[in-house]
Design an enzyme around this catalytic site. Sequence first.
Site, mmCIF file in Angstrom:
data_model
loop_
_atom_site.group_PDB
_atom_site.id
_atom_site.type_symbol
_atom_site.label_atom_id
_atom_site.label_comp_id
_atom_site.label_asym_id
_atom_site.label_seq_id
_atom_site.Cartn_x
_atom_site.Cartn_y
_atom_site.Cartn_z
ATOM 1 N N HIS A 86 3.110 -9.042 -1.173
ATOM 2 C CA HIS A 86 1.837 -9.511 -0.671
ATOM 3 C C HIS A 86 1.633 -10.866 -0.779
ATOM 4 C CE1 HIS A 86 -2.586 -9.890 -0.241
ATOM 5 N NE2 HIS A 86 -2.655 -8.635 -0.187
ATOM 6 N N GLU A 158 0.014 -8.706 7.747
ATOM 7 C CA GLU A 158 -1.357 -9.390 7.468
ATOM 8 C C GLU A 158 -1.137 -10.910 7.605
ATOM 9 O OE1 GLU A 158 -2.968 -6.526 4.269
ATOM 10 O OE2 GLU A 158 -1.698 -7.752 3.024
HETATM 11 P P1 PGA Z 1 -8.618 -7.628 3.113
HETATM 12 O O1 PGA Z 1 -7.386 -7.855 2.004
HETATM 13 O O2 PGA Z 1 -8.874 -6.336 3.524
HETATM 14 O O3 PGA Z 1 -9.851 -8.043 2.040
HETATM 15 O O4 PGA Z 1 -8.830 -9.104 3.960
HETATM 16 C C1 PGA Z 1 -6.279 -7.075 2.748
HETATM 17 C C2 PGA Z 1 -5.014 -7.378 1.733
HETATM 18 O O5 PGA Z 1 -5.105 -8.278 1.286
HETATM 19 O O6 PGA Z 1 -4.349 -6.490 1.718
#
Ligand code: PGA
Length: 234
Positions: A86, A158
Amino acid sequence: MIVALNNKCNLTKSEYKRYIEELNKINCTSKLVLCPTFLNLSSELVTPKFQLGAQNVSINDKGAFTGEIAASQLKSYNVEYCLVGHSERRIYQKETNEEISLKVERLLKQNITPILCVGESKEERDNSKVRFVLRQEIETATKKLTQSQRDRLIIAYEPIWSIGTGIIPENEEIKEAFQYIKEILPNTKVLYGGSANEKNIDTLKEVSIIDGFLLGGLSLKPKELNIFLEKLEN
Ligand code: PGA
């Protein structure tokens, strides 16, 4: 659809108990993967409609590694998925692609599905480096894997500039990134993560290539999450 819920570093023991009571009321057809903190990982509270995910795993097998949690231990707690790489861990814990690659291997050995998080920063997007970053993050994390092991991965795309900011990419930008990831890993499911919520899901679900979502902030709000799932599935 796979919808993974990343609780991040939130919810005390009593808050988690109340949260789970709310979460258990949700009725949906999507596969829900709940990723609480390690302390809340016990499967006792969750109903069978959830599968358990962890947010991190040790690069080590077992032994004298104070504070670490090994893949075999996760397995013994019925964990079936684990987030890896992540961006918050890459940034704050300085996690490298090499370490991420080791984590992926440890998880696969225990039959736990790694959810490998990848995505570019704002600066990298502005400098047209999206493809470069995605290729580098995916290839270094999967280089030691066999094809069948690669097929067992899930990728979460992401964009870092979208996480927790309320800003989501244009649908066309998401589509381009997904197509590129699927060029590198053709048989892999790809989730979108970054400020996805009950207000923008109607727009996001127009991107038909999306296999599911990784939710951070929204994962902590069962009522809004329920609206999100209803809109996603109808
Ligand atoms: P968020 O986070 O939905 O709060 O933007 C997503 C993540 O970090 O996996």
